[in-house]
Motif scaffolding. Structure first.
Motif, PDB file in Angstrom:
ATOM      1  N   GLU A 231       0.836  -1.195   0.000  1.00 44.87           N
ATOM      2  CA  GLU A 231       0.000   0.000   0.000  1.00 44.87           C
ATOM      3  C   GLU A 231       0.870   1.244   0.000  1.00 44.87           C
ATOM      4  O   GLU A 231       1.937   1.286   0.609  1.00 44.87           O
ATOM      5  N   ASN A 283     -12.011   9.204  10.038  1.00 50.83           N
ATOM      6  CA  ASN A 283     -11.440   8.030   9.391  1.00 50.83           C
ATOM      7  C   ASN A 283     -12.384   7.532   8.293  1.00 50.83           C
ATOM      8  O   ASN A 283     -13.579   7.316   8.532  1.00 50.83           O
ATOM      9  N   THR A 284     -11.827   7.364   7.101  1.00 43.41           N
ATOM     10  CA  THR A 284     -12.629   6.939   5.957  1.00 43.41           C
ATOM     11  C   THR A 284     -11.883   5.846   5.211  1.00 43.41           C
ATOM     12  O   THR A 284     -10.693   5.999   4.919  1.00 43.41           O
ATOM     13  N   LYS A 285     -12.596   4.776   4.887  1.00 40.47           N
ATOM     14  CA  LYS A 285     -11.977   3.657   4.175  1.00 40.47           C
ATOM     15  C   LYS A 285     -12.589   3.502   2.789  1.00 40.47           C
ATOM     16  O   LYS A 285     -13.750   3.827   2.555  1.00 40.47           O
ATOM     17  N   ASN A 286     -11.761   3.003   1.881  1.00 41.54           N
ATOM     18  CA  ASN A 286     -12.204   2.661   0.521  1.00 41.54           C
ATOM     19  C   ASN A 286     -12.886   3.833  -0.183  1.00 41.54           C
ATOM     20  O   ASN A 286     -13.916   3.675  -0.843  1.00 41.54           O
ATOM     21  N   HIS A 297      -7.602   5.246   2.006  1.00 41.84           N
ATOM     22  CA  HIS A 297      -7.967   5.203   3.420  1.00 41.84           C
ATOM     23  C   HIS A 297      -7.418   6.493   4.022  1.00 41.84           C
ATOM     24  O   HIS A 297      -6.214   6.767   3.907  1.00 41.84           O
ATOM     25  N   ILE A 299      -6.762   8.821   7.369  1.00 43.80           N
ATOM     26  CA  ILE A 299      -6.662   8.809   8.832  1.00 43.80           C
ATOM     27  C   ILE A 299      -6.246  10.202   9.288  1.00 43.80           C
ATOM     28  O   ILE A 299      -5.044  10.535   9.281  1.00 43.80           O
ATOM     29  N   ILE A 313      -3.489   6.329   3.069  1.00 41.71           N
ATOM     30  CA  ILE A 313      -3.118   4.991   2.605  1.00 41.71           C
ATOM     31  C   ILE A 313      -3.736   4.789   1.229  1.00 41.71           C
ATOM     32  O   ILE A 313      -4.951   4.943   1.063  1.00 41.71           O
ATOM     33  N   LYS A 317      -6.162  -0.210  -6.892  1.00 38.60           N
ATOM     34  CA  LYS A 317      -7.389  -0.968  -7.095  1.00 38.60           C
ATOM     35  C   LYS A 317      -7.190  -2.082  -8.117  1.00 38.60           C
ATOM     36  O   LYS A 317      -7.758  -3.172  -7.992  1.00 38.60           O
ATOM     37  N   GLY A 488     -16.889  -3.460  -0.629  1.00 34.97           N
ATOM     38  CA  GLY A 488     -17.128  -3.719   0.785  1.00 34.97           C
ATOM     39  C   GLY A 488     -18.593  -3.742   1.177  1.00 34.97           C
ATOM     40  O   GLY A 488     -18.913  -4.008   2.340  1.00 34.97           O
ATOM     41  N   ARG A 497     -17.812  -7.576   5.285  1.00 34.54           N
ATOM     42  CA  ARG A 497     -17.752  -6.981   3.954  1.00 34.54           C
ATOM     43  C   ARG A 497     -18.023  -8.026   2.876  1.00 34.54           C
ATOM     44  O   ARG A 497     -17.677  -9.187   3.002  1.00 34.54           O
TER      45      ARG A 497
END
Length: 557
Positions: A231, A283-286, A297, A299, A313, A317, A488, A497
């Motif tokens: 990553e 915090n957010t993912k994808n 991602h 942070i 991060i 894809k 997810g 997920r």
């Protein structure tokens, strides 16, 4: 290939050498400054002494008492006491001498020299009416002398006044001055040694107790670890400037470390809607980004309630999808093999049990029954589905369905060659496996005694490939339609997920295909996929539409 670790010792030496050079440079500059200042001060001291000598000689030469003493060839007591007091109270004036035109002393601080000739042979210019300074050796030793002629009322030279200081006295004054600068030099030396140490300790305090060489070691170690990650990692300050980027970030963003670091993240990446990553406060993912191949991602980093920056991060894809497809396809195949093995073992146990019970006729009848089932159910699948991996998958899923009382109908129009012109075997297994798995789960989640049926059609012609899966499951809610292909997303809250449909959609997009979904909540869903673009690297000579039992043996592609 760049090594993740550098020689920490060399960096520590550089840091230590920097402090040493700083100390030496400070000492040299301070010494040069002190030396220059001392030279200037010594020059000023000599000028001050000369000014005192000249001014006193001028004043005395203008005195009426001195003129009378030269005319009378003798100083009265008042003048002698006055002249004695000047020499005794001054730190600069050591000698005062008054002499007539014959250079005979009328006054000297050593009274026993009065009446004797002036010593030094530097008085000639004074007798000629000139004022000046000179160096000479007299009765009292080497001196700095100031001469001034004495004139009578007619303007004639009647003698001269000499005021001097001993050179030993000048040397003593300079020595005292040097002592003062010596202490300044010692203070400067101590400062040049202490300042780097103080800076060193201040750095250690700022760096949470870590000495600089320890921090260098930690930095190099962590950077080495970061560079081993797949990553991408970006450390971004509160202004959006990139402070650190690992090797994967360089690869994913197609930029060098120098191009990334100290430049703003907005130059390389934003959210898909154009929003800056700094505007995302949790915090957010994808999160989809402005680059189609990059997921983020985010942070955010806070100090109290104030945001100080963020860690970003980056996920490639394309690579993640490739690995997910490979894993998903493999899992489907493993599941199919397990189902087939389980079914095979069950049948063997039945046959073995009948033989053990002494009923070989029943065992033979059971074998005939199984054979007929295979002829009626499995042979049509193998006849229509020429792709070995896909056929094995469908047979395995069929066994799973039988165990959960789900019927699968394969369309009579289904036909697919050993090697599809539109999708690879892995992609076929991934797509069909995901769609069948979703259909099975949708049916199992439905309550009641309604029909439990899955209809499957896989048809490939020279112009297109069509895959259709219909089920009588719970269907899809209208609110979920826009989410089912998201990374997810899953309607099964207890299973975490789900990426099956996301991976399916990515394969469809990659091959410029279409996917249509129809669903009636509570009644079931239909997924129909359509491809008409031949895949890259496909070799037509390996594609065969031949009856079962007449296969040729070509290499797998």
């Amino acid at each position: 290939m760049k090594k993740p670790f550098r020689k920490v010792t060399s960096l520590s030496h550089i840091l230590i050498n920097t402090f040493i050079i700083t100390a030496i440079s400070t000492l040299i500059l301070t010494t040069a400054l002190l030396y220059t200042t001392m030279r200037i001060s010594a020059g000023r001291l000599e000028n001050t002494i000369e000014e005192i000598l000249v001014s006193n000689a001028d004043i005395l030469a203008s005195s009426e008492s001195v003129k009378e003493a030269l005319i009378n060839k003798k100083c009265d007591d008042a003048l002698m006491n006055f002249l004695d007091s000047i020499a005794s109270t001054s730190d600069t004036i050591n000698i005062i001498s008054i002499a007539d035109t014959d250079s005979k002393r009328v006054y000297h601080i050593r009274h026993n020299l009065i009446g004797q000739s002036f010593v030094g042979d530097d008085q000639t210019e004074a007798l000629n009416g000139n004022s000046y300074l000179s160096f000479a050796t007299g009765t009292e030793g080497a001196q700095r002398r100031a001469f001034h002629p004495v004139f009578d009322d007619s303007g004639n030279v009647i003698g001269f006044v000499m005021v001097s200081t001993k050179m030993s006295q000048v040397g003593e004054l300079k020595y005292n001055l040097l002592l003062q600068y010596r202490w300044l030099f010692i203070a400067a030396l101590a400062t040049s040694i202490l300042i780097p140490e103080v800076i060193y300790k201040m750095l250690s305090s700022v760096l949470l107790g870590n000495r600089p060489e320890r921090l260098v070691y930690l930095y190099q170690t962590q950077l080495g670890l970061l560079n081993t990650l797949e990553e991408g990692i970006l450390s971004i300050d509160k202004n959006g400037d990139i402070k650190l980027a690992n090797a994967a970030a360089e690869r994913i963003l197609f930029s060098t470390k120098d191009e990334l670091e100290q430049h703003n993240i907005s130059e390389f990446l934003t959210a898909e809607d154009g929003k800056s990553v700094l505007d995302i406060k949790k915090n957010t993912k994808n999160l989809a980004s402005s680059r189609p191949n990059v997921l983020m991602h985010i942070i955010p980093l806070y100090e109290g309630k104030k945001q100080t920056g963020l860690t970003l991060i980056l996920i490639d894809k394309t690579e993640a999808q490739r690995q997910a497809e490979q894993l998903t396809g493999s899992m489907h195949m493993i599941s199919a093999l397990r189902a087939n093995r389980h079914d095979f073992m069950n049948k063997l146990q039945v046959i073995y049990g009948l033989i053990q019970m002494g009923n070989p006729e029943k065992a033979a009848a059971y074998i005939n029954e199984v054979s007929e089932i295979q002829h009626n159910v499995e042979d049509p699948i193998l006849h229509k589905i020429r792709n070995v991996n896909l056929a094995a998958l469908i047979l395995g899923k069929l066994q799973n369905m039988l165990e959960t009382d789900i019927a699968m109908n394969i369309s009579s129009e289904s036909v697919i060659p050993r090697h599809s012109a539109f999708l690879s075997s892995r992609e076929l297994v991934t797509i069909v496996g995901n769609l069948l798995e979703n259909a099975i789960e949708a049916i199992n989640m439905k309550q009641g005694n309604d029909a439990r049926t899955i209809d499957l059609q896989i048809t490939e012609t020279e112009e297109y490939l069509m895959i259709s899966v219909s089920d009588t499951g719970i269907g899809i809610k209208e609110a979920d339609f826009d989410k089912i292909f998201s990374y997810g997303y899953s309607t099964k809250s207890d299973t975490g997920r789900g990426n099956g449909l996301y991976i399916t959609k990515e394969i469809v997009t990659r091959h410029h295909g279409n996917i249509d979904v129809e669903s009636d909540p509570g009644e079931g869903s239909t997924f129909e996929l359509f491809f008409n673009e031949v895949r890259t690297g496909f070799r037509k000579e390996f594609q065969e539409f031949v009856p079962a039992g007449k296969e040729k043996h070509e290499p797998e592609v």
